[in-house]
Design a protein around this motif. Structure first.
Motif, PDB file in Angstrom:
ATOM      1  N   THR A 107       0.852  -1.190   0.000  1.00  0.00           N
ATOM      2  CA  THR A 107       0.000   0.000   0.000  1.00  0.00           C
ATOM      3  C   THR A 107       0.886   1.237   0.000  1.00  0.00           C
ATOM      4  N   GLU A 134      -1.739   6.831   0.570  1.00  0.00           N
ATOM      5  CA  GLU A 134      -3.106   6.434   0.919  1.00  0.00           C
ATOM      6  C   GLU A 134      -3.394   6.598   2.409  1.00  0.00           C
ATOM      7  N   THR A 165      -7.548   7.205  -6.460  1.00  0.00           N
ATOM      8  CA  THR A 165      -7.466   6.998  -5.016  1.00  0.00           C
ATOM      9  C   THR A 165      -6.815   8.224  -4.395  1.00  0.00           C
ATOM     10  N   THR A 166      -6.624   8.203  -3.090  1.00  0.00           N
ATOM     11  CA  THR A 166      -6.042   9.349  -2.405  1.00  0.00           C
ATOM     12  C   THR A 166      -4.688   9.701  -2.996  1.00  0.00           C
TER      13      THR A 166
END
Length: 337
Positions: A156, A160, A201-202
């Motif tokens: 990840t 994020e 996404t972020t």
């Protein structure tokens, strides 16, 4: 605020840079200041007919090199982009020789692996320092690094987790996968609408763009000729403005406006900044001597058409030091130096 453009060899990143920079600037080097389109200045220009119109700007850098398929981006490229505030990763979605989704995933993996190496090396050093004197190690920094490493081990990216990536203990590391990034899926002209893009996404945005077409458009000086060229191709608008606008947003910037007969201007400002900080963008003395900001909301201006009507309607506001500037605010600062 600086944005680095990079990608694997043959991705078309130099075409995209040339489109952003314009032919002359692209020939002059691999660095260029690019105006941020802002249609909100148009009615102000019509109202004041100013001597000068000035747009916010972003600095773009074209990073040379980038490995081929299966070779990774290369440590030199990763080290070269590390100081930059934002990234544009260019993906080959035009040649049919490479899967752009695999390129995207490989670029993300390269950044995460590079960041993991930085963290592991630092944690090893901390362990050695603790053996000598525990006071040599900041426990908050150590804990933040361990949290970051655990996130990366789950594949990840750090961006994020906004809370983690913005911790003061981690800022000096300039982690690659904590940086906001726009992925430009470089496709054949006319195919922009047919590219199946991953979900944003972020801190990560995906845009389909034909870099070759955008470069050709940038070489056309006449706006009418450019519009006719787009019409002939059946394209409603250039995707380049979207790339610039998205970069601006990823950098965490908004614009406030100033207007008058001498100049109409869009000023870049970090989102969440107060009125004195906005004044300081114009001049440091404005921030030091800040008294009040006379603010007109952009929607109020467009609804009523001119400043006098806005003021007569009681919609011009006097704001103090705690006011958080909104995107598109038209501001006149009062200050005492």
């Amino acid at each position: 605020m600086k944005t680095a453009i990079f990608g694997f060899s043959g991705s078309g990143k130099t075409d995209l840079f040339a489109a952003l920079a314009g032919p002359a600037a692209a020939e002059a080097g691999n660095r260029a200041m690019v105006k941020v389109p802002d249609a909100r200045l148009n009615p102000l220009v019509e109202l004041f007919n100013p001597k000068k119109v000035v747009y916010s700007e972003i600095e773009y850098l074209d990073i040379p090199g980038g490995g081929g398929k299966g070779a990774g981006l290369g440590e030199r490229v990763l080290n070269e982009v590390r100081p930059y505030d934002c990234f544009i990763g260019v993906l080959d979605a035009f040649s049919g020789m490479n899967d752009p989704k695999q390129q995207w995933q490989a670029m993300e993996a390269d950044m995460m692996v590079s960041d993991m190496a930085v963290i592991e090396k630092r944690l090893e050093k901390m362990e050695a320092d603790k053996g000598k004197n525990r006071a040599l190690v900041d426990p908050k920094e150590e804990e933040a690094l361990k949290r970051a490493l655990a996130l990366l081990e789950q594949e990840t990216p750090l961006r994020e987790d906004e809370e983690l990536s913005n911790l003061p203990e981690l800022r000096g590391y300039k982690f690659l996968c904590a940086r906001p990034i726009l992925y430009a899926w470089n496709c054949p002209e006319g195919e922009e609408e047919n590219i199946e893009l991953p979900a944003d996404t972020t801190g990560m945005v995906h845009i389909a763009v034909s870099a070759k077409l955008e470069r050709e458009l940038a070489e056309i000086d006449d706006p009418e000729e450019k519009a006719m060229f787009l019409e002939d191709l059946g394209i409603a608008e250039s995707a380049l403005d979207k790339v610039i606008a998205k970069t601006y947003q990823l950098l965490g910037l908004i614009s406030f406006l100033t207007a008058g007969e001498d100049e109409c201007r869009a000023w870049p400002l970090r989102k969440g900044s107060t009125a004195p900080k906005a004044a300081g963008v114009i001049h440091t003395d404005f921030e030091k001597g800040f008294i009040r900001a006379e603010v007109i909301g952009y929607d109020d201006f467009t609804e009523l058409g001119d400043f006098k009507k806005v003021k007569d309607a009681g919609k011009a506001r006097l704001e103090g030091k705690e006011y958080v500037v909104r995107d598109g605010d038209i501001i006149e600062f009062r200050f005492n130096v």
